[in-house]
Design a protein around this motif. Structure first.
Motif, short mmCIF file in Angstrom:
data_model
loop_
_atom_site.label_atom_id
_atom_site.label_comp_id
_atom_site.label_asym_id
_atom_site.label_seq_id
_atom_site.Cartn_x
_atom_site.Cartn_y
_atom_site.Cartn_z
N THR A 54 4.39 -2.90 -5.79
CA THR A 54 3.94 -4.19 -6.31
C THR A 54 2.63 -4.62 -5.67
N SER A 55 2.53 -4.47 -4.35
CA SER A 55 1.31 -4.88 -3.64
C SER A 55 0.10 -4.13 -4.17
N GLY A 56 0.24 -2.82 -4.35
CA GLY A 56 -0.87 -2.02 -4.86
C GLY A 56 -1.25 -2.38 -6.28
N ARG A 57 -0.24 -2.69 -7.10
CA ARG A 57 -0.53 -3.07 -8.49
C ARG A 57 -1.28 -4.41 -8.53
N LEU A 58 -0.90 -5.34 -7.67
CA LEU A 58 -1.60 -6.61 -7.61
C LEU A 58 -3.05 -6.41 -7.15
N ALA A 59 -3.25 -5.48 -6.22
CA ALA A 59 -4.61 -5.17 -5.77
C ALA A 59 -5.43 -4.58 -6.91
N CYS A 60 -4.81 -3.69 -7.70
CA CYS A 60 -5.51 -3.11 -8.86
C CYS A 60 -5.92 -4.20 -9.85
N LEU A 61 -5.04 -5.15 -10.06
CA LEU A 61 -5.32 -6.25 -10.98
C LEU A 61 -6.50 -7.08 -10.48
N ASP A 62 -6.51 -7.37 -9.19
CA ASP A 62 -7.60 -8.17 -8.63
C ASP A 62 -8.94 -7.45 -8.80
N ALA A 63 -8.95 -6.15 -8.50
CA ALA A 63 -10.18 -5.38 -8.64
C ALA A 63 -10.64 -5.30 -10.09
N ARG A 111 -3.04 6.63 -10.42
CA ARG A 111 -3.13 5.69 -11.54
C ARG A 111 -1.80 5.59 -12.30
N GLU A 112 -1.06 6.70 -12.38
CA GLU A 112 0.20 6.68 -13.12
C GLU A 112 1.22 5.73 -12.50
N ALA A 113 1.09 5.50 -11.19
CA ALA A 113 2.02 4.61 -10.50
C ALA A 113 1.84 3.16 -10.91
N MET A 114 0.76 2.86 -11.63
CA MET A 114 0.56 1.51 -12.14
C MET A 114 1.61 1.18 -13.20
N TRP A 115 2.05 2.20 -13.93
CA TRP A 115 2.96 1.98 -15.06
C TRP A 115 4.36 2.49 -14.79
N GLU A 116 4.50 3.42 -13.88
CA GLU A 116 5.81 4.00 -13.58
C GLU A 116 5.99 4.04 -12.07
N ALA A 117 7.01 3.34 -11.57
CA ALA A 117 7.22 3.22 -10.12
C ALA A 117 7.38 4.59 -9.47
N ARG A 118 6.65 4.78 -8.38
CA ARG A 118 6.75 6.01 -7.58
C ARG A 118 6.95 5.58 -6.13
N ALA A 140 7.17 -12.91 -2.26
CA ALA A 140 6.19 -12.17 -1.46
C ALA A 140 5.04 -11.71 -2.34
N GLY A 141 5.38 -11.18 -3.52
CA GLY A 141 4.35 -10.75 -4.46
C GLY A 141 3.54 -11.92 -5.00
N THR A 142 4.22 -13.05 -5.24
CA THR A 142 3.51 -14.23 -5.71
C THR A 142 2.51 -14.71 -4.67
N ALA A 143 2.92 -14.72 -3.41
CA ALA A 143 2.02 -15.12 -2.33
C ALA A 143 0.82 -14.17 -2.25
N GLN A 144 1.07 -12.89 -2.43
CA GLN A 144 -0.04 -11.92 -2.41
C GLN A 144 -1.01 -12.17 -3.56
N LYS A 145 -0.47 -12.44 -4.75
CA LYS A 145 -1.33 -12.70 -5.92
C LYS A 145 -2.19 -13.94 -5.67
N ILE A 146 -1.59 -15.00 -5.15
CA ILE A 146 -2.35 -16.22 -4.85
C ILE A 146 -3.43 -15.92 -3.82
N ALA A 147 -3.06 -15.19 -2.77
CA ALA A 147 -4.00 -14.89 -1.69
C ALA A 147 -5.16 -14.03 -2.18
N LEU A 148 -4.85 -13.01 -2.99
CA LEU A 148 -5.91 -12.14 -3.51
C LEU A 148 -6.84 -12.91 -4.44
N ASN A 149 -6.26 -13.72 -5.34
CA ASN A 149 -7.08 -14.56 -6.22
C ASN A 149 -8.01 -15.45 -5.40
N THR A 150 -7.44 -16.08 -4.39
CA THR A 150 -8.20 -17.01 -3.55
C THR A 150 -9.30 -16.27 -2.80
N PHE A 151 -8.94 -15.15 -2.21
CA PHE A 151 -9.90 -14.37 -1.42
C PHE A 151 -11.08 -13.91 -2.28
#
Length: 294
Positions: A70-79, A101-108, A195-206
């Protein structure tokens, strides 16, 4: 065994499956709201991360994200959202996700334990001392992200970490550790929740604050948006009108002359210069719109 806070059982919600649907929804929403508090409590470290990152990026560095799950996918979204929102070059917003890249759509899930991949992926994108590495992991201990952070420190890059457990290696070893202390989840261990929501808020803010510091925003106007569809082209017209007090006709003419580059059009109208001179002023100001105006 000592558990990380994000892995602890929340006693408040032990009866979750016995509650009504309204009760389950209320519990999830109640807990999600705590994500905002977790980010707000980290605002000083977040601000320090923004200022340091802006310095590196102003010198030509890149934002390079590393994470898993989840953390990595949120980072991909921010980028991915930086180029259309701020005309940030895609080559300067690099997101590396454990498992590829495949892990964006299928959990690994097993990919997060691959320390070697964390280093190899950074070598492949040629991480340098000019870059800003953002390592993100709810646990603060994910081997892929931690190996990436240690490699980044070895090459001299600025390292920033986001994690949800205080005192964990990712936070203590980074140049700036941003602890988003969100605590146990409603559904035990499911860090895709607050935890993921906090990361999304923090990445957006950053990333948004970094772009403000780099002059990609004038007042609170998104003047470096990339208008690639009809909706965004109309938004571009409104932005130019608002920023310059020009008429809609004048704004459209300036945008058409500049190839629908909002920042160039704003500078052109406010400085009363042609498109070429407006671009020169922006280039001389390092792309910082307000500096180009003054």
């Amino acid at each position: 065994m000592t558990l990380l806070d994000t892995e602890r059982l929340s006693e408040q919600y032990r009866d979750l499956d016995l509650r009504s649907t309204n009760g389950v929804v209320a519990a999830l929403l109640e807990d999600q709201a705590r994500a905002v508090t977790a980010v707000r409590d980290a605002s000083d470290d977040l601000s320090r991360a923004v200022d340091l990152a802006a310095e590196f990026l102003a010198r030509g560095g890149r934002l390079v994200y590393v994470g898993a799950g989840t953390s990595g996918r949120l980072a991909c979204l921010d980028a991915a959202e930086l180029p259309p929102t701020f005309s940030w070059p895609p080559s300067r917003a690099v997101a590396l996700l454990a498992g590829g890249r495949e892990a964006m759509w299928e959990a690994r899930e097993g990919a997060e334990d691959d320390e070697e991949a964390g280093v190899l992926d950074l070598r492949q994108v040629q991480l340098s001392a000019d870059d800003v590495l953002i390592a993100i992991a709810a646990s603060g201990t994910t081997p892929y992200a931690l190996a990436g952070l240690r490699y980044a420190k070895a090459v001299g890059a600025l390292t920033i970490a986001f994690a949800n457990n205080p005192g964990t290696p990712l936070l203590t070893e980074a140049d700036v550790g941003v602890c988003l202390h969100s605590g146990p989840e409603v559904i035990s261990g499911s860090t895709r929740l607050k935890a993921g929501t906090a990361q999304k808020i923090a990445l957006n803010t950053f990333s948004s604050a970094v772009m403000v510091r780099l002059g990609k925003v004038l007042g609170n106007l998104m003047v470096d948006v990339r208008p690639t569809n009809a909706k965004l082209r109309e938004r571009a017209v409104r932005l130019v009108v608002t920023a310059t007090n020009a008429s809609e006709t004048e704004a459209r003419a300036a945008l058409e002359a500049s190839g629908f580059r909002v920042a160039v059009s704003v500078v052109s109208l406010l400085r009363s210069v042609d498109t070429a001179e407006a671009q020169r002023l922006l280039d001389a100001a390092g792309g910082h719109v307000r500096r180009a105006l003054t």
